[in-house]
Design a protein around this motif. Sequence first.
Motif, PDB file in Angstrom:
ATOM      1  N   VAL A   6      41.744  23.589  21.781  1.00  0.00           N
ATOM      2  CA  VAL A   6      42.266  23.885  20.444  1.00  0.00           C
ATOM      3  C   VAL A   6      43.700  23.366  20.269  1.00  0.00           C
ATOM      4  CG1 VAL A   6      42.926  25.748  18.859  1.00  0.00           C
ATOM      5  CG2 VAL A   6      40.774  25.879  20.112  1.00  0.00           C
ATOM      6  N   LEU A   7      44.533  23.507  21.320  1.00  0.00           N
ATOM      7  CA  LEU A   7      45.956  23.177  21.156  1.00  0.00           C
ATOM      8  C   LEU A   7      46.333  21.815  21.728  1.00  0.00           C
ATOM      9  CD1 LEU A   7      47.620  26.608  22.018  1.00  0.00           C
ATOM     10  CD2 LEU A   7      46.847  25.760  19.821  1.00  0.00           C
ATOM     11  N   PRO A  22      43.929  18.036  20.381  1.00  0.00           N
ATOM     12  CA  PRO A  22      44.321  17.367  19.142  1.00  0.00           C
ATOM     13  C   PRO A  22      45.538  16.443  19.298  1.00  0.00           C
ATOM     14  CG  PRO A  22      43.807  19.647  18.689  1.00  0.00           C
ATOM     15  CD  PRO A  22      43.801  19.484  20.185  1.00  0.00           C
ATOM     16  N   ILE A  75      39.815  15.897  17.863  1.00  0.00           N
ATOM     17  CA  ILE A  75      39.787  17.087  17.010  1.00  0.00           C
ATOM     18  C   ILE A  75      38.336  17.515  16.805  1.00  0.00           C
ATOM     19  CG2 ILE A  75      40.482  18.067  14.801  1.00  0.00           C
ATOM     20  CD1 ILE A  75      42.760  16.172  14.703  1.00  0.00           C
ATOM     21  N   PRO A  76      37.828  18.406  17.690  1.00  0.00           N
ATOM     22  CA  PRO A  76      36.453  18.867  17.515  1.00  0.00           C
ATOM     23  C   PRO A  76      36.368  19.829  16.341  1.00  0.00           C
ATOM     24  CG  PRO A  76      37.487  20.001  19.356  1.00  0.00           C
ATOM     25  CD  PRO A  76      38.500  19.040  18.823  1.00  0.00           C
ATOM     26  N   PRO A  77      35.181  19.931  15.687  1.00  0.00           N
ATOM     27  CA  PRO A  77      35.053  20.883  14.582  1.00  0.00           C
ATOM     28  C   PRO A  77      35.364  22.293  15.080  1.00  0.00           C
ATOM     29  CG  PRO A  77      32.980  19.707  14.994  1.00  0.00           C
ATOM     30  CD  PRO A  77      33.951  19.230  16.001  1.00  0.00           C
ATOM     31  N   ILE A  78      36.223  22.996  14.356  1.00  0.00           N
ATOM     32  CA  ILE A  78      36.701  24.289  14.809  1.00  0.00           C
ATOM     33  C   ILE A  78      35.578  25.320  14.762  1.00  0.00           C
ATOM     34  CG2 ILE A  78      37.438  25.448  12.673  1.00  0.00           C
ATOM     35  CD1 ILE A  78      40.233  25.569  14.142  1.00  0.00           C
ATOM     36  N   GLY A 129      38.207  34.908  20.323  1.00  0.00           N
ATOM     37  CA  GLY A 129      39.603  34.616  19.992  1.00  0.00           C
ATOM     38  C   GLY A 129      39.791  33.234  19.397  1.00  0.00           C
ATOM     39  N   PHE A 130      38.692  32.488  19.233  1.00  0.00           N
ATOM     40  CA  PHE A 130      38.825  31.116  18.764  1.00  0.00           C
ATOM     41  C   PHE A 130      37.854  30.820  17.615  1.00  0.00           C
ATOM     42  CE2 PHE A 130      40.380  31.412  23.020  1.00  0.00           C
ATOM     43  CZ  PHE A 130      41.557  30.700  22.982  1.00  0.00           C
ATOM     44  N   ALA A 131      37.989  31.628  16.576  1.00  0.00           N
ATOM     45  CA  ALA A 131      37.321  31.349  15.308  1.00  0.00           C
ATOM     46  C   ALA A 131      35.804  31.401  15.379  1.00  0.00           C
ATOM     47  CB  ALA A 131      37.777  29.998  14.749  1.00  0.00           C
ATOM     48  N   VAL A 132      35.225  32.172  16.321  1.00  0.00           N
ATOM     49  CA  VAL A 132      33.780  32.388  16.311  1.00  0.00           C
ATOM     50  C   VAL A 132      33.543  33.883  16.182  1.00  0.00           C
ATOM     51  CG1 VAL A 132      31.610  32.053  17.521  1.00  0.00           C
ATOM     52  CG2 VAL A 132      33.460  30.407  17.821  1.00  0.00           C
TER      53      VAL A 132
END
Lengths: 287, 217
Positions: free
Chosen positions: B72-73, B76, B81-84, B163-166
């Motif tokens: 994630v950090l 990029p 940049i993988p789909p979040i 913790g990562f948008a899932v």
Amino acid sequence: MRTRMTRAAALGAVALLALGACASNGGGDGAADVDAGDFPEGSTMARLADAGSIKIGTKFDQPLFGLVGPNGVPEGFDVEIGKLVAGELGIDEGDIEWIETVSSVREDSIANGTVDIIVATYTINDTRKEKVSFAGPYYLAGQSLLTLKTNTDIQGVDDIGGMKICTASGSTPEQNLLENYPDAEVVPFGQYSDCLEPLRNNQVHAISTDNVILAGFAAEHDDLEVRGEQFTEEPYGIGLAKDDTDFRNFINDVLEKIFEDGRWVEAWEATAGTVLPTPEPPTIDRY
Amino acid sequence: MIDVFLDNGPAYLAGFRMTLALTAVAGVASLVFGTILAALRVAPLRPLRVLATGYVELLRNTPLTLVFFGMVLVAPQFGIIPPIGFWTAIICLTLYTSAFVCEALRSGINSVGVGQAEAARAIGLTFGQSLALVIFPQAVRTVIPPLINVIIALAKNTSVAAGFAVVELVATGRRLGQAIPGEAVTILGGIAILYLLFTIPAGLFATRIEQKVAFAR
């Protein structure tokens, strides 16, 4: 590295000069000319004025409100409010003992006397009123949006439909977005700061939480900006021992006084006001 | 207490489905990638072995959370940049879990007698053929239980994605905990039961498969 060192040295020199200026003022203009006899006997005000010192709890890691810099002295809006209250008790800035109170220890710190008052982005709510008393509010924070400066699509909360809004998983702001803005796509990360890189990489369109936290990010990162009006209300109060009504009334009077005479606006503009718009002073809630 | 579950049935179900989806997709991808890694680790070419060993040691010994943070950090910064959200989680879980799949398979390969490989080569099979037709079928049988362990661990590791948008089970629990104050224990209990609903049958399934494919050597 060298330029940074030079800058730090320069800052240090400026700070020293400022300190010198204060000292030569002979007490400074912060402390009012009062003594213990001016307060009702046995009151908290008399005790503090008599001691000539006060222990104030604040955050040490909240930019713009209570943040300890390299010199070890906390700075920010909460700190300024604390100084104004102490000043009205005749206590000098230098006689304030600043104590770090992170969110989870605030009620206990008051209950066991570690601090006399707490000015620490402390939201007034009914659960907390069962354990401490609140003077204030002295500021109404609220949920807002943070975007890249270059973003022109989002000017306020009305524009977030269909947008990816980053926030913290299991937080009040997340709850609010889910309930009241179902068109927005909520992207929950572990912490608010985890949202910064995805925002920069255009993986999310905005970050949403209390404007105070967002303003801290905006102050640290030039490419970010707080957008639009806040769309919830979080009243920040000054915490003190439960049912110390005299002391609460005294602090409320002080707050009303500084709302009127411009010292509140002055404190705001010197701190959080550098990033956030200057609001109208809130109305004191003498519950 | 039961009201908490009934009232929030759809939320629980959505979280459970997301956890299952993460486990299934990352599980299949890890088995495929892990098998390739295992083949590389026993390959006759030294550089391939070194590459695969380095990968396995790096990923196996790094906390999964750091793999996520890296994706994630850090990624990029290098233009990756993988789909979040879901796909970032799939990539991270696969990168991590495949290292464990590889090691489980390799232990199985090592358990196959060296005579088997020599005999396969002696009758003229290539390296690939002897691996695929002779060694792997025997190796896999012995490592079914550890492989199921890896998948069970994966099912639980999907919680890091919270913790990562899932919004899987754990993130759902956090949301419900915020919405219904004072019921945190009940809510988390429900989350735990849903995990067990998957992991216990998986364990039983492992035992049955083990009995079925067992053979005397």
